[in-house]
Design a protein around this motif. Sequence first.
Motif, PDB file in Angstrom:
ATOM      1  N   THR A 121      -5.466   6.848   3.716  1.00  0.00           N
ATOM      2  CA  THR A 121      -6.272   8.076   3.610  1.00  0.00           C
ATOM      3  C   THR A 121      -5.359   9.299   3.692  1.00  0.00           C
ATOM      4  OG1 THR A 121      -6.599   8.094   6.013  1.00  0.00           O
ATOM      5  CG2 THR A 121      -8.305   7.020   4.691  1.00  0.00           C
ATOM      6  N   GLN A 122      -4.073   9.049   3.910  1.00  0.00           N
ATOM      7  CA  GLN A 122      -3.104  10.131   4.132  1.00  0.00           C
ATOM      8  C   GLN A 122      -2.540  10.678   2.818  1.00  0.00           C
ATOM      9  OE1 GLN A 122      -2.511  11.065   7.531  1.00  0.00           O
ATOM     10  NE2 GLN A 122      -4.278   9.673   7.660  1.00  0.00           N
ATOM     11  N   LYS A 123      -2.548  12.002   2.680  1.00  0.00           N
ATOM     12  CA  LYS A 123      -2.074  12.625   1.444  1.00  0.00           C
ATOM     13  C   LYS A 123      -0.563  12.500   1.262  1.00  0.00           C
ATOM     14  CE  LYS A 123      -5.851  15.985   1.167  1.00  0.00           C
ATOM     15  NZ  LYS A 123      -6.229  17.429   1.167  1.00  0.00           N
ATOM     16  N   ASP A 124       0.171  12.332   2.366  1.00  0.00           N
ATOM     17  CA  ASP A 124       1.622  12.275   2.258  1.00  0.00           C
ATOM     18  C   ASP A 124       2.165  10.863   2.038  1.00  0.00           C
ATOM     19  OD1 ASP A 124       0.896  11.439   4.796  1.00  0.00           O
ATOM     20  OD2 ASP A 124       2.696  12.236   5.766  1.00  0.00           O
ATOM     21  N   ILE A 125       1.273   9.897   1.859  1.00  0.00           N
ATOM     22  CA  ILE A 125       1.707   8.522   1.576  1.00  0.00           C
ATOM     23  C   ILE A 125       1.372   8.185   0.129  1.00  0.00           C
ATOM     24  CG2 ILE A 125       1.428   6.081   2.145  1.00  0.00           C
ATOM     25  CD1 ILE A 125       0.739   6.869   4.980  1.00  0.00           C
ATOM     26  N   ASN A 126       2.409   8.071  -0.690  1.00  0.00           N
ATOM     27  CA  ASN A 126       2.206   7.797  -2.114  1.00  0.00           C
ATOM     28  C   ASN A 126       3.080   6.669  -2.652  1.00  0.00           C
ATOM     29  OD1 ASN A 126       0.277  10.045  -2.895  1.00  0.00           O
ATOM     30  ND2 ASN A 126       1.940  11.216  -1.928  1.00  0.00           N
ATOM     31  N   LYS A 127       3.987   6.180  -1.831  1.00  0.00           N
ATOM     32  CA  LYS A 127       4.826   5.037  -2.194  1.00  0.00           C
ATOM     33  C   LYS A 127       5.230   4.330  -0.908  1.00  0.00           C
ATOM     34  CE  LYS A 127       9.009   7.918  -2.639  1.00  0.00           C
ATOM     35  NZ  LYS A 127       8.380   9.198  -2.267  1.00  0.00           N
ATOM     36  N   LEU A 128       5.769   3.115  -1.048  1.00  0.00           N
ATOM     37  CA  LEU A 128       6.098   2.322   0.137  1.00  0.00           C
ATOM     38  C   LEU A 128       7.055   3.043   1.071  1.00  0.00           C
ATOM     39  CD1 LEU A 128       6.485  -1.287  -1.346  1.00  0.00           C
ATOM     40  CD2 LEU A 128       4.515  -0.308  -0.154  1.00  0.00           C
ATOM     41  N   GLU A 129       8.015   3.758   0.502  1.00  0.00           N
ATOM     42  CA  GLU A 129       8.998   4.465   1.324  1.00  0.00           C
ATOM     43  C   GLU A 129       8.361   5.527   2.211  1.00  0.00           C
ATOM     44  OE1 GLU A 129      11.109   2.713  -2.184  1.00  0.00           O
ATOM     45  OE2 GLU A 129       9.222   3.767  -1.838  1.00  0.00           O
ATOM     46  N   ASP A 130       7.190   6.025   1.806  1.00  0.00           N
ATOM     47  CA  ASP A 130       6.497   7.064   2.585  1.00  0.00           C
ATOM     48  C   ASP A 130       5.865   6.518   3.866  1.00  0.00           C
ATOM     49  OD1 ASP A 130       7.160   8.891   0.620  1.00  0.00           O
ATOM     50  OD2 ASP A 130       5.226   8.728  -0.416  1.00  0.00           O
ATOM     51  N   LEU A 131       5.867   5.207   4.021  1.00  0.00           N
ATOM     52  CA  LEU A 131       5.254   4.608   5.211  1.00  0.00           C
ATOM     53  C   LEU A 131       6.091   4.807   6.463  1.00  0.00           C
ATOM     54  CD1 LEU A 131       3.990   1.219   3.701  1.00  0.00           C
ATOM     55  CD2 LEU A 131       2.555   3.084   4.576  1.00  0.00           C
ATOM     56  N   LYS A 132       7.348   5.181   6.314  1.00  0.00           N
ATOM     57  CA  LYS A 132       8.222   5.369   7.475  1.00  0.00           C
ATOM     58  C   LYS A 132       7.600   6.338   8.474  1.00  0.00           C
ATOM     59  CE  LYS A 132      12.837   4.244   5.770  1.00  0.00           C
ATOM     60  NZ  LYS A 132      14.237   4.726   5.610  1.00  0.00           N
ATOM     61  N   GLY A 133       7.577   5.913   9.733  1.00  0.00           N
ATOM     62  CA  GLY A 133       7.057   6.773  10.787  1.00  0.00           C
ATOM     63  C   GLY A 133       5.553   6.775  10.922  1.00  0.00           C
ATOM     64  N   HIS A 134       4.851   6.005  10.082  1.00  0.00           N
ATOM     65  CA  HIS A 134       3.387   5.948  10.122  1.00  0.00           C
ATOM     66  C   HIS A 134       2.896   4.681  10.827  1.00  0.00           C
ATOM     67  CE1 HIS A 134       2.143   9.431   7.715  1.00  0.00           C
ATOM     68  NE2 HIS A 134       3.220   9.215   6.957  1.00  0.00           N
ATOM     69  N   THR A 135       1.612   4.679  11.174  1.00  0.00           N
ATOM     70  CA  THR A 135       0.982   3.482  11.730  1.00  0.00           C
ATOM     71  C   THR A 135       0.424   2.650  10.581  1.00  0.00           C
ATOM     72  OG1 THR A 135      -1.105   4.673  12.042  1.00  0.00           O
ATOM     73  CG2 THR A 135       0.412   4.571  13.925  1.00  0.00           C
ATOM     74  N   PHE A 136       0.396   1.320  10.779  1.00  0.00           N
ATOM     75  CA  PHE A 136       0.069   0.428   9.664  1.00  0.00           C
ATOM     76  C   PHE A 136      -0.571  -0.839  10.195  1.00  0.00           C
ATOM     77  CE2 PHE A 136       1.011  -2.814   6.483  1.00  0.00           C
ATOM     78  CZ  PHE A 136       0.840  -2.142   5.274  1.00  0.00           C
ATOM     79  N   THR A 137      -1.512  -1.413   9.413  1.00  0.00           N
ATOM     80  CA  THR A 137      -2.077  -2.708   9.777  1.00  0.00           C
ATOM     81  C   THR A 137      -1.980  -3.712   8.641  1.00  0.00           C
ATOM     82  OG1 THR A 137      -3.957  -3.874  10.762  1.00  0.00           O
ATOM     83  CG2 THR A 137      -4.482  -2.202   9.111  1.00  0.00           C
ATOM     84  N   PHE A 138      -1.570  -4.916   9.011  1.00  0.00           N
ATOM     85  CA  PHE A 138      -1.662  -6.068   8.127  1.00  0.00           C
ATOM     86  C   PHE A 138      -3.001  -6.747   8.419  1.00  0.00           C
ATOM     87  CE2 PHE A 138       3.026  -5.729   8.757  1.00  0.00           C
ATOM     88  CZ  PHE A 138       3.414  -5.601   7.429  1.00  0.00           C
ATOM     89  N   GLY A 139      -3.278  -7.871   7.744  1.00  0.00           N
ATOM     90  CA  GLY A 139      -4.479  -8.650   8.044  1.00  0.00           C
ATOM     91  C   GLY A 139      -4.173  -9.648   9.150  1.00  0.00           C
ATOM     92  N   SER A 140      -4.246 -10.930   8.840  1.00  0.00           N
ATOM     93  CA  SER A 140      -3.835 -11.961   9.793  1.00  0.00           C
ATOM     94  C   SER A 140      -2.328 -12.183   9.669  1.00  0.00           C
ATOM     95  CB  SER A 140      -4.569 -13.272   9.501  1.00  0.00           C
ATOM     96  OG  SER A 140      -3.940 -14.353  10.165  1.00  0.00           O
ATOM     97  N   GLU A 141      -1.694 -12.591  10.743  1.00  0.00           N
ATOM     98  CA  GLU A 141      -0.256 -12.877  10.706  1.00  0.00           C
ATOM     99  C   GLU A 141       0.065 -13.987   9.718  1.00  0.00           C
ATOM    100  OE1 GLU A 141       2.169 -12.683  14.369  1.00  0.00           O
ATOM    101  OE2 GLU A 141       0.250 -12.480  15.409  1.00  0.00           O
ATOM    102  N   SER A 142      -0.884 -14.916   9.500  1.00  0.00           N
ATOM    103  CA  SER A 142      -0.653 -16.041   8.586  1.00  0.00           C
ATOM    104  C   SER A 142      -1.199 -15.795   7.182  1.00  0.00           C
ATOM    105  CB  SER A 142      -1.288 -17.320   9.157  1.00  0.00           C
ATOM    106  OG  SER A 142      -0.622 -17.723  10.327  1.00  0.00           O
ATOM    107  N   SER A 143      -1.616 -14.575   6.900  1.00  0.00           N
ATOM    108  CA  SER A 143      -2.179 -14.261   5.587  1.00  0.00           C
ATOM    109  C   SER A 143      -1.085 -14.026   4.555  1.00  0.00           C
ATOM    110  CB  SER A 143      -3.068 -13.015   5.683  1.00  0.00           C
ATOM    111  OG  SER A 143      -3.485 -12.594   4.396  1.00  0.00           O
ATOM    112  N   THR A 144      -1.246 -14.650   3.399  1.00  0.00           N
ATOM    113  CA  THR A 144      -0.298 -14.445   2.300  1.00  0.00           C
ATOM    114  C   THR A 144      -0.439 -13.033   1.742  1.00  0.00           C
ATOM    115  OG1 THR A 144      -0.638 -16.758   1.695  1.00  0.00           O
ATOM    116  CG2 THR A 144       0.528 -15.370   0.104  1.00  0.00           C
TER     117      THR A 144
END
Length: 291
Positions: free
Chosen positions: A125-148
């Motif tokens: 939802t963040q305007k400053d995130i537009n590519k993978l490199e922009d994720l630095k310093g942000h909070t992030f969630t994956f799904g399950s640890e065993s999810s492909t």
Amino acid sequence: MKFSSLSTIKSVLAAGLLVSAAFAQAQSANGVFRVSAIPDESPTELQRKFKPLGDYLEKKIGMKVEFTPVTDYAASVEALINKKVDMVWFGGFTFVQAKERSKNQVTPLVQRAEDEKFRSVFITTQKDINKLEDLKGHTFTFGSESSTSGHLMPRSFMLAAKINPDTDLKRIAFSGQHDSTVAAVAGGKVDAGALNISVWEKLVAEKKVDPAVVRVFYTTPGYYDYNWSVRTDMNADLKKKLTDAFLALDPKNPQDKVIMDLQRASKFIPTRAENYTAIEAAAQNAGLLKK
């Protein structure tokens, strides 16, 4: 006299073996075929999606089919290996884990055509995130640890972009399910997340998420993912019946289309363990495959 008695004994034993075989066959025919799936969506959603497919399989294999939910991804692996269930809907990574845990005693039967080139999406939802490199310093969630599609492959593509989730992000979490990842991002609990493209498209189509608010900023290249797997020692005739049943599903048939729409499949195709070598390599490179 002795010859006659011996013949009688042989006849009785032979008849007994035939009765035993018939009884065993009857038990198999009247038994329950247990199916499970990795819990990548809510239990009620998994049950809803499986019901028409289960009814269809009952007719094709001549056995009662029951869906058995499991608590987490690891439980789906253990359930199949320990013969608590007979067939499981695995993600690519959980299949690799099951193959490893069972010492190659798990066989993938079929996959959706879509699973030959499956993809993950990264959302924010963040305007400053537009590519993978922009994720630095942000909070992030994956799904399950065993999810492909909700962890392994997103992590792999992040590492390829020189983003180490464990050191470059402010905080990482695991939501447990794809729809929970969307809820976490939409609710502002995290700045971004990654999930299965199929679940994302379903949630958008059902208007359960507004793509103008929660947007996709990166879609991964394709990779092999989900399949229906059984134990390798399963009766060959039953394996064939199951495989043939999936391959016979035709979207031109209205009843089949209901099943396929719920499974989000255009068609089912045969698959093999070799298709998942890239997933196995990605898991090893990311340090996620425990031997």
